[in-house]
Design an enzyme around this catalytic site. Structure first.
Site, PDB file in Angstrom:
ATOM      1  N   ASP A   8       0.909  -1.356  -0.064  1.00 31.83           N
ATOM      2  CA  ASP A   8      -0.181   0.090   0.011  1.00 31.83           C
ATOM      3  C   ASP A   8       0.995   1.340  -0.011  1.00 31.83           C
ATOM      4  O   ASP A   8       1.776   1.318   0.715  1.00 31.83           O
ATOM      5  CB  ASP A   8      -0.880   0.093   1.176  1.00 31.83           C
ATOM      6  CG  ASP A   8      -2.010  -1.026   1.124  1.00 31.83           C
ATOM      7  OD1 ASP A   8      -1.971  -1.855   0.203  1.00 31.83           O
ATOM      8  OD2 ASP A   8      -2.778  -1.149   1.932  1.00 31.83           O
ATOM      9  N   ASP A 129     -15.346  -2.969  -1.713  1.00 29.66           N
ATOM     10  CA  ASP A 129     -14.730  -2.570  -0.188  1.00 29.66           C
ATOM     11  C   ASP A 129     -15.987  -2.408   0.445  1.00 29.66           C
ATOM     12  O   ASP A 129     -16.641  -1.424   0.325  1.00 29.66           O
ATOM     13  CB  ASP A 129     -13.764  -1.189  -0.265  1.00 29.66           C
ATOM     14  CG  ASP A 129     -12.732  -1.511  -1.090  1.00 29.66           C
ATOM     15  OD1 ASP A 129     -12.170  -2.621  -1.277  1.00 29.66           O
ATOM     16  OD2 ASP A 129     -12.225  -0.558  -1.686  1.00 29.66           O
TER      17      ASP A 129
END
Length: 240
Positions: A8, A129
Site C-alpha cells: 500500500d 470494499d
C-alpha cells in the site's frame, strides 16, 4: 489459492492503514520497490498494489513508486486506487501492469467497468470494499447503500477477471478475515473472488482455502510486515 502480498503506497512509502484511515498509517518501508523485490525473492507469484493517495485524489499519485516496482520485478502486479477513466487504465496496462482494479467507478460509473473489461480481457478486476455489508467508495471515505452481492452480480456478464472483496473493519487490524462473508460472496457469483482484509496468520489462509467456496486467492499486508505470517512458509503451505 494465490497469496497476494500487499504494498500500500502513501506519499511514496510502503505503509499499512488501520481500518482504512489515512491518519493511522504505519510506514514499513521507505523503498516500495525494495519491498517488492523481497516479496518476489520469497517466491510470490503476484503483487497487490494500492495507491492510497490516488484513491482519495481520484487520479494516480504514487505513479513513480508503482513504475519502479514494475521495472524491478518480473511477477504480475495488480493495482487499485485512483483509476477512474479509460485513459488511466490504458496508461497503466501499457506500463506493464497485469491488472487494474476498479473500485469507486464500479459504483459510480459501471459502464466504464464494462467498457474496460471488453477492451482488455482478463486485465480488469472490480474492488468491492465493504463496511457492514455495504459498499464504501473514494478511499473508503464514503459509504453507499449498495449491497456487496448486488454490486458483484451486476458484473456477472461483463468479463471481469476477479472481484477483490475487502472487509474494511478487518483491514490492518490483525483480527482475521471475514470468512463467512467472503465465502458467501464467492458462492453467489461465478466471478473469481480474492479475499482481503484481516489475513493475519497461516491459520487464516488455511481457513479461507478450506471455507467451502473456491477462492482465487487472498491478500495479506500487515501480517507479512510484522512477521506474523512468513511468506515463504505460507506459499509452501498453500501449494501443499
Amino acid at each position: 489459492m494465490i497469496l497476494y502480498p500487499a504494498i500500500d503506497l502513501k506519499d511514496g512509502q510502503a505503509v499499512r492503514l488501520l481500518h482504512g484511515e489515512m491518519d493511522k498509517a504505519t510506514v514499513f518501508n521507505d523503498d516500495p520497490a525494495a519491498q517488492a523485490r523481497a516479496f518476489v525473492a520469497a517466491g510470490c507469484e503476484w503483487l497487490h498494489l494500492v495507491d492510497l493517495n490516488g484513491a482519495f485524489a481520484g487520479a494516480p499519485v504514487n505513479a513513480a513508486a508503482v513504475e519502479a516496482i514494475l521495472a524491478e520485478t518480473r511477477v504480475p502486479a495488480q493495482l487499485g486506487g485512483g483509476i477512474r477513466d479509460m485513459k488511466t487504465i490504458e496508461a497503466w496496462l501499457d506500463k506493464g501492469l497485469a491488472r487494474v482494479i476498479l473500485g469507486t467507478v464500479a459504483v459510480e460509473n459501471p459502464a466504464l467497468v464494462r467498457e474496460a473489461a471488453a477492451a482488455f480481457p482478463g486485465k480488469v478486476a472490480v474492488g468491492i470494499d465493504a463496511r457492514n455489508g455495504r459498499v464504501a467508495t473514494r478511499g473508503w471515505a464514503e459509504e453507499t447503500n449498495v449491497e456487496v452481492t448486488e454490486l458483484a452480480r451486476s458484473f456477472e456478464d461483463a468479463g471481469v477477471a476477479a472481484i477483490i472483496y475487502t472487509d474494511i473493519m478487518r483491514d490492518g487490524a490483525m483480527k482475521g478475515p471475514n470468512i463467512e462473508a467472503t465465502a458467501a460472496l464467492a458462492r453467489a457469483v461465478a466471478i473469481p473472488v480474492i479475499a482481503s482484509g484481516g489475513v493475519s496468520s497461516l491459520d487464516d489462509l488455511i481457513a479461507l482455502r478450506d471455507c467451502g467456496a473456491e477462492l482465487n486467492g487472498a491478500i495479506s499486508g500487515r501480517a507479512l510486515y510484522d512477521g506474523a505470517l512468513d511468506l515463504g512458509a505460507a506459499l509452501q503451505a498453500l501449494k501443499g
